[in-house]
Design a protein around this motif. Sequence first.
Motif, PDB file in Angstrom:
ATOM      1  N   ALA A   1       0.843  -1.189   0.000  1.00  0.00           N
ATOM      2  CA  ALA A   1       0.000   0.000   0.000  1.00  0.00           C
ATOM      3  C   ALA A   1       0.878   1.239   0.000  1.00  0.00           C
ATOM      4  O   ALA A   1       2.055   1.207   0.384  1.00  0.00           O
ATOM      5  CB  ALA A   1      -0.933   0.013   1.205  1.00  0.00           C
ATOM      6  N   GLY A   2       0.291   2.363  -0.454  1.00  0.00           N
ATOM      7  CA  GLY A   2       1.040   3.604  -0.503  1.00  0.00           C
ATOM      8  C   GLY A   2       0.112   4.785  -0.672  1.00  0.00           C
ATOM      9  O   GLY A   2      -1.089   4.701  -0.391  1.00  0.00           O
ATOM     10  N   SER A   3       0.668   5.884  -1.169  1.00  0.00           N
ATOM     11  CA  SER A   3      -0.103   7.108  -1.371  1.00  0.00           C
ATOM     12  C   SER A   3      -0.675   7.140  -2.786  1.00  0.00           C
ATOM     13  O   SER A   3       0.014   6.814  -3.752  1.00  0.00           O
ATOM     14  CB  SER A   3       0.780   8.337  -1.143  1.00  0.00           C
ATOM     15  N   LEU A   4      -1.912   7.564  -2.903  1.00  0.00           N
ATOM     16  CA  LEU A   4      -2.566   7.718  -4.199  1.00  0.00           C
ATOM     17  C   LEU A   4      -2.296   9.133  -4.703  1.00  0.00           C
ATOM     18  O   LEU A   4      -2.662  10.111  -4.059  1.00  0.00           O
ATOM     19  CB  LEU A   4      -4.067   7.480  -4.071  1.00  0.00           C
ATOM     20  N   PHE A   5      -1.635   9.224  -5.861  1.00  0.00           N
ATOM     21  CA  PHE A   5      -1.302  10.508  -6.468  1.00  0.00           C
ATOM     22  C   PHE A   5      -2.085  10.687  -7.766  1.00  0.00           C
ATOM     23  O   PHE A   5      -2.351   9.729  -8.491  1.00  0.00           O
ATOM     24  CB  PHE A   5       0.197  10.589  -6.792  1.00  0.00           C
ATOM     25  N   VAL A   6      -2.405  11.939  -8.060  1.00  0.00           N
ATOM     26  CA  VAL A   6      -3.051  12.291  -9.325  1.00  0.00           C
ATOM     27  C   VAL A   6      -2.422  13.578  -9.836  1.00  0.00           C
ATOM     28  O   VAL A   6      -2.120  14.491  -9.051  1.00  0.00           O
ATOM     29  CB  VAL A   6      -4.572  12.489  -9.156  1.00  0.00           C
ATOM     30  N   GLU A   7      -2.191  13.651 -11.148  1.00  0.00           N
ATOM     31  CA  GLU A   7      -1.731  14.876 -11.778  1.00  0.00           C
ATOM     32  C   GLU A   7      -2.294  14.959 -13.189  1.00  0.00           C
ATOM     33  O   GLU A   7      -2.833  13.966 -13.710  1.00  0.00           O
ATOM     34  CB  GLU A   7      -0.206  14.949 -11.816  1.00  0.00           C
ATOM     35  N   ALA A   8      -2.205  16.121 -13.796  1.00  0.00           N
ATOM     36  CA  ALA A   8      -2.638  16.271 -15.181  1.00  0.00           C
ATOM     37  C   ALA A   8      -1.682  15.513 -16.090  1.00  0.00           C
ATOM     38  O   ALA A   8      -0.515  15.284 -15.735  1.00  0.00           O
ATOM     39  CB  ALA A   8      -2.666  17.752 -15.558  1.00  0.00           C
ATOM     40  N   THR A   9      -2.150  15.126 -17.260  1.00  0.00           N
ATOM     41  CA  THR A   9      -1.305  14.350 -18.170  1.00  0.00           C
ATOM     42  C   THR A   9      -0.178  15.176 -18.771  1.00  0.00           C
ATOM     43  O   THR A   9       0.680  14.613 -19.468  1.00  0.00           O
ATOM     44  CB  THR A   9      -2.144  13.719 -19.299  1.00  0.00           C
ATOM     45  N   ASP A  10      -0.131  16.489 -18.499  1.00  0.00           N
ATOM     46  CA  ASP A  10       1.032  17.270 -18.910  1.00  0.00           C
ATOM     47  C   ASP A  10       2.065  17.347 -17.793  1.00  0.00           C
ATOM     48  O   ASP A  10       3.071  18.055 -17.894  1.00  0.00           O
ATOM     49  CB  ASP A  10       0.617  18.676 -19.352  1.00  0.00           C
ATOM     50  N   GLY A  11       1.802  16.592 -16.704  1.00  0.00           N
ATOM     51  CA  GLY A  11       2.752  16.539 -15.603  1.00  0.00           C
ATOM     52  C   GLY A  11       2.560  17.611 -14.552  1.00  0.00           C
ATOM     53  O   GLY A  11       3.326  17.678 -13.577  1.00  0.00           O
ATOM     54  N   SER A  12       1.534  18.429 -14.666  1.00  0.00           N
ATOM     55  CA  SER A  12       1.317  19.524 -13.713  1.00  0.00           C
ATOM     56  C   SER A  12       0.257  19.150 -12.677  1.00  0.00           C
ATOM     57  O   SER A  12      -0.513  18.213 -12.856  1.00  0.00           O
ATOM     58  CB  SER A  12       0.861  20.785 -14.454  1.00  0.00           C
ATOM     59  N   GLY A  13       0.248  19.934 -11.582  1.00  0.00           N
ATOM     60  CA  GLY A  13      -0.812  19.822 -10.591  1.00  0.00           C
ATOM     61  C   GLY A  13      -0.825  18.538  -9.794  1.00  0.00           C
ATOM     62  O   GLY A  13      -1.902  18.040  -9.436  1.00  0.00           O
TER      63      GLY A  13
END
Length: 323
Positions: free
Chosen positions: A124-136
């Motif tokens: 288990a770990g941290s769930l990360f999300v970002e825009a597909t351009d690598g931002s946010g």
Amino acid sequence: MRTNVSRIVAATFALAAFVGVAGCSADINTSADQATAQGGDSSPPATEAPSNADGAAVGTATATRWYLAFDQHDATVHAVRGNQDVVKAKISGGGGPCESNSVTVSPDGKRVAWIGDADELKGAGSLFVEATDGSGKKTVDTGVLCLGAAALVWKGGDLLAASKDGRQIAYDLAKGAAAPIADPEQLQAASADGSWKASKFNDQRLVTNGQQSHVYSYQPPAADAEHYSGWAARGVSADGRYVAVGWLGTDPSRKWDTFAVVDTATSKAVTLPGSGTVLFAANGQALVRGDGRIVVLDAQLRQVAAIAEGDAVKDMRLLAYVG
């Protein structure tokens, strides 16, 4: 059977907020003509997909294909349109066991999600999300399970399901909200636009959009099934009629491929143009990827185009098709 179906429908409408469609009277279509294995190791009966009167046309697909590639240390997300291949995002450490088992692109091509910074002993770990351009880049949650055939399941471009503390959680990425998915539902897949979902309720399998529901079943070829611990829905067509299914392994690793498309109205496998892994797209089309090419199908599963894949992408994973 009626009691079980009633419970399924009740649980389905209790989750109307996650479905995103206002609940009303359900239209349950159960098929008495359920597939059964013939002669032990033979495949279940298959139905022919509709075909064009003049045969399938082969043309040029203009949508963007989203691919995932790995090297020893990182994962890269590629946007391929025609002959142009652009690296859109790079996930450092993406070659790790949790990252490689979870990196995914939303069906609309706008987000990348993965599980990282993992405790490998706990899986288990941290769930990360970002825009597909690598931002946010954002941390959505911690302690999220990264193991399993499909650790992350998209429902449209904004809703993402993952498992934590022994239950599935639905994350609304647009609103920054989260809610548990009520037991005993297991969300397995959804249509690319998020309007339909395929879930399992104990031994019952259901496809629903919150207004209409189809209870379906499928008996995979016995000779293949003995090597796996079962099967699950991997994708749902835009109209909710077809479900692409894939194997559940005997180990906790990711399972990318599908091996059949099931018509939920008949519970039979459908014979498609081409062979390979099937991906349902947000524009209503379906893709069959195999043997170095992609066969593009319309909503009626008729071939409308064929794409030859070059050497640069042949070892990458196709995650989404947008356009």
